[in-house]
Scaffold this active site. Structure first.
Site, PDB file in Angstrom:
ATOM      1  N   ALA A  88      31.526  30.000  14.118  1.00  0.00           N
ATOM      2  CA  ALA A  88      30.128  29.714  13.793  1.00  0.00           C
ATOM      3  C   ALA A  88      29.447  29.113  15.013  1.00  0.00           C
ATOM      4  CB  ALA A  88      30.050  28.747  12.619  1.00  0.00           C
ATOM      5  N   ASP A  89      28.138  29.115  14.965  1.00  0.00           N
ATOM      6  CA  ASP A  89      27.336  28.433  15.967  1.00  0.00           C
ATOM      7  C   ASP A  89      26.109  27.896  15.256  1.00  0.00           C
ATOM      8  OD1 ASP A  89      26.833  27.611  18.681  1.00  0.00           O
ATOM      9  OD2 ASP A  89      25.228  29.084  18.740  1.00  0.00           O
ATOM     10  N   THR A  90      25.532  26.857  15.794  1.00  0.00           N
ATOM     11  CA  THR A  90      24.335  26.266  15.216  1.00  0.00           C
ATOM     12  C   THR A  90      23.298  26.107  16.319  1.00  0.00           C
ATOM     13  OG1 THR A  90      25.680  25.002  13.655  1.00  0.00           O
ATOM     14  CG2 THR A  90      23.404  24.285  13.945  1.00  0.00           C
TER      15      THR A  90
END
Length: 197
Positions: A88-90
């Protein structure tokens, strides 16, 4: 009540028992969220360099491309394949601009000034409204260690919560991992036979 699980995840937890589930992230928040919802994970930190050209991607595309890069890097380095690999990345998006982790105190203050009194997106699809902040409040927050490893330069689960006026969407997405969406996507992959656990 039909007697069916109300969560897309509850019945999948049994299927994940004994499986090798890898989290391709060093984020303690992602690890905590996945552990909290009952997913047994092993952490493998990706050495993917997060330097994609922001001009080549919309914020939504950028976050997907970065997560994919992390996943591919970890997958390539595994000695034994995983049954499930999660990456994931934010990023925070304000007026089409991607706000990642602040590089230093001045960068942190510039981000807080931009977000003060405004609504921004945490990709994907969560809106957060930051209250109007005084310069003194921004400087006091920038003096803490909290904002420097967070997209957008604030932690909704910490001191940063004191200036979050409202949120529309998944709270856990703002923390770093969209738990409910992940569970729905995992459920779909299993139901469609794409993922066999």
């Amino acid at each position: 009540n039909t007697g069916q699980p109300t969560s897309p995840m509850l019945d999948l937890l049994k299927l994940l028992e004994g499986k090798r589930v890898i989290l391709a992230s060093g984020s303690p928040r992602r690890k905590d969220i996945l552990t909290q919802i009952g997913i047994p994970i092993t952490v493998k930190v990706s050495n993917f360099v997060e330097n994609l050209c922001k001009k080549d991607h919309t914020p939504a595309e950028y976050v997907v491309a970065t997560a994919k890069g992390k996943a591919l890097q970890v997958w390539k380095d595994l000695d034994t394949p995983a049954d499930l690999l999660i990456a994931a990345d934010t990023v925070v998006e304000l007026d089409g601009e991607i706000l990642e982790k602040p590089q230093d105190r001045d960068h942190e203050l510039r981000m807080l000034q931009k977000m003060s009194g405004r609504t921004h997106f945490v990709r994907t699809e969560t809106q957060v409204k930051i209250a109007d902040m005084s310069q003194a409040a921004m400087e006091a927050y920038a003096d803490t260690k909290e904002p420097y490893d967070k997209a957008g330069g604030y932690a909704i689960q910490g001191l940063g919560a004191t200036f979050v006026e409202s949120i529309t969407g998944d709270y856990y997405n703002v923390m770093g991992f969209p738990a409910q969406r992940f569970c729905c996507e995992l459920r779909s992959l299993v139901d469609e036979g794409v993922l066999v656990l």
